[in-house]
Design a protein around this motif. Structure first.
Motif, PDB file in Angstrom:
ATOM      1  N   UNK A 244       0.926  -1.326  -0.113  1.00  0.00           N
ATOM      2  CA  UNK A 244      -0.026   0.007  -0.036  1.00  0.00           C
ATOM      3  C   UNK A 244       0.764   1.392   0.149  1.00  0.00           C
ATOM      4  N   UNK A 245       0.746   1.986  -0.977  1.00  0.00           N
ATOM      5  CA  UNK A 245       1.528   3.355  -1.314  1.00  0.00           C
ATOM      6  C   UNK A 245       0.663   4.450  -0.476  1.00  0.00           C
ATOM      7  N   UNK A 246       1.454   4.885   0.549  1.00  0.00           N
ATOM      8  CA  UNK A 246       0.724   5.714   1.451  1.00  0.00           C
ATOM      9  C   UNK A 246       0.530   7.121   0.942  1.00  0.00           C
ATOM     10  N   UNK A 247       1.285   7.599  -0.180  1.00  0.00           N
ATOM     11  CA  UNK A 247       1.181   8.858  -0.751  1.00  0.00           C
ATOM     12  C   UNK A 247       0.026   8.861  -1.699  1.00  0.00           C
ATOM     13  N   UNK A 248      -0.120   7.900  -2.297  1.00  0.00           N
ATOM     14  CA  UNK A 248      -1.181   7.977  -3.504  1.00  0.00           C
ATOM     15  C   UNK A 248      -2.532   7.251  -2.887  1.00  0.00           C
ATOM     16  N   UNK A 249      -2.364   6.101  -1.959  1.00  0.00           N
ATOM     17  CA  UNK A 249      -3.351   5.469  -1.311  1.00  0.00           C
ATOM     18  C   UNK A 249      -3.662   4.374  -2.380  1.00  0.00           C
ATOM     19  N   UNK A 250      -2.957   4.189  -3.236  1.00  0.00           N
ATOM     20  CA  UNK A 250      -3.184   2.772  -3.952  1.00  0.00           C
ATOM     21  C   UNK A 250      -2.318   1.586  -3.723  1.00  0.00           C
ATOM     22  N   UNK A 251      -2.799   0.272  -4.260  1.00  0.00           N
ATOM     23  CA  UNK A 251      -1.962  -0.700  -3.884  1.00  0.00           C
ATOM     24  C   UNK A 251      -1.070  -0.944  -5.340  1.00  0.00           C
ATOM     25  N   UNK A 252       0.203  -1.112  -4.956  1.00  0.00           N
ATOM     26  CA  UNK A 252       1.084  -1.223  -6.310  1.00  0.00           C
ATOM     27  C   UNK A 252       1.728  -2.547  -5.984  1.00  0.00           C
ATOM     28  N   UNK A 253       2.147  -3.104  -7.093  1.00  0.00           N
ATOM     29  CA  UNK A 253       2.804  -4.501  -7.289  1.00  0.00           C
ATOM     30  C   UNK A 253       4.287  -4.339  -7.070  1.00  0.00           C
ATOM     31  N   UNK A 254       4.791  -4.950  -6.186  1.00  0.00           N
ATOM     32  CA  UNK A 254       6.271  -4.840  -5.842  1.00  0.00           C
ATOM     33  C   UNK A 254       7.032  -6.326  -6.446  1.00  0.00           C
ATOM     34  N   UNK A 255       6.241  -7.185  -6.671  1.00  0.00           N
ATOM     35  CA  UNK A 255       6.729  -8.512  -7.399  1.00  0.00           C
ATOM     36  C   UNK A 255       5.962  -9.352  -8.041  1.00  0.00           C
ATOM     37  N   UNK A 256       6.266  -9.633  -9.289  1.00  0.00           N
ATOM     38  CA  UNK A 256       5.349 -10.632  -9.996  1.00  0.00           C
ATOM     39  C   UNK A 256       6.210 -11.556 -10.666  1.00  0.00           C
TER      40      UNK A 256
END
Length: 260
Positions: A244-256
């Motif tokens: 969870x990115x606190x700045x944007x409030x979005x959930x981002x992929x860190x590994x795939x």
């Protein structure tokens, strides 16, 4: 002055006179010492003794039963007061609690209220944390599904937009790796005239809290290219680590990575 009056006056004077006989001062040897009488007056009483004794005998005497004994804790002011006149007292037949007992009841009530407030605060905080964690997991699951679809849905006609969408949903190591290889990806998609469209079959949360989650996603896709212009089905199982990115409030992929 008649003889009788004179005699009575002398008698009254003798009744109030103290005769003190003093010896003569030392004088010439052989001389007889002279004596003299010094009269002293007694203080007269304020009122005759007979009248004082009679007045004391005629005055009423207090009943000892009506007197309050402070040593026994009696209240001398409560004998003539009624329960209605005394503030904070109970009616006849209803014993009033003592001051220490009232203080104990107040302390107990305050303690019970404080314990209730604390318990309610702990329960409310726990409920808030559980609810926030559940919402975060649901958001992480939805973000993982969308990232999987974005990753397998690429077309030569919209390759730049597709690559930008994948990069916008990435962070950390995955974003660094994809950014370094995005030129090769773009060239391969354009050269092979790739047109891939995917959809999620199933998704499950492996682990997660309000900041991180690991999700497994099963994706089906139809891939068209120069070798398969009619398209062929493909099945992928992808594991995604998202944060969870606190700045944007979005959930981002860190590994795939592809699994199975």
């Amino acid at each position: 002055m008649s003889g009788a009056k004179k005699e009575a006056r002398m008698r009254a004077r003798r009744d109030h006179t103290l005769k003190v006989i003093k010896g003569a001062k030392p004088g010439v040897p052989g001389r007889v010492a002279q004596r003299r009488i010094v009269p002293r007056q007694f203080p007269r009483p304020v009122e005759p003794i007979e009248d004082l004794l009679r007045r004391l005998d005629e005055e009423p005497v207090d009943d000892p039963a009506d007197l309050a004994d402070p040593a026994n804790g009696d209240d001398p002011t409560s004998a003539d007061s009624s329960p209605e006149d005394a503030p904070g007292t109970r009616r006849t037949g209803e014993p009033a609690p003592s001051a220490p007992r009232r203080r104990s009841l107040i302390i107990l009530l305050v303690a019970v209220l404080a314990a209730t407030v604390v318990a309610g605060g702990v329960t409310g905080h726990r409920w808030y944390v559980d609810r926030a964690t559940d919402q975060a997991r649901q958001q992480a699951l939805a973000a993982a599904k969308q990232a999987s679809v974005n990753f397998v849905s690429v077309s030569a006609a919209s390759v730049d937009r597709d690559i930008q969408r994948i990069t916008a949903g990435a962070t950390g190591d995955f974003k660094d790796e994809f950014t370094r290889g995005q030129s090769q990806v773009r060239a391969a998609v354009v050269e092979n005239k790739v047109d891939s469209r995917g959809s999620v079959l199933r998704a499950g949360l492996v682990s997660g809290d309000r900041r991180r989650a690991v999700v497994l996603v099963a994706v089906d896709a139809t891939v068209k290219n120069v070798k398969a212009p009619e398209g062929r089905p493909s099945h992928y199982r992808i594991q995604l680590d998202i944060v969870h990115d606190e700045a944007s409030g979005r959930w981002l992929v860190s590994r795939l990575q592809f699994v199975g």
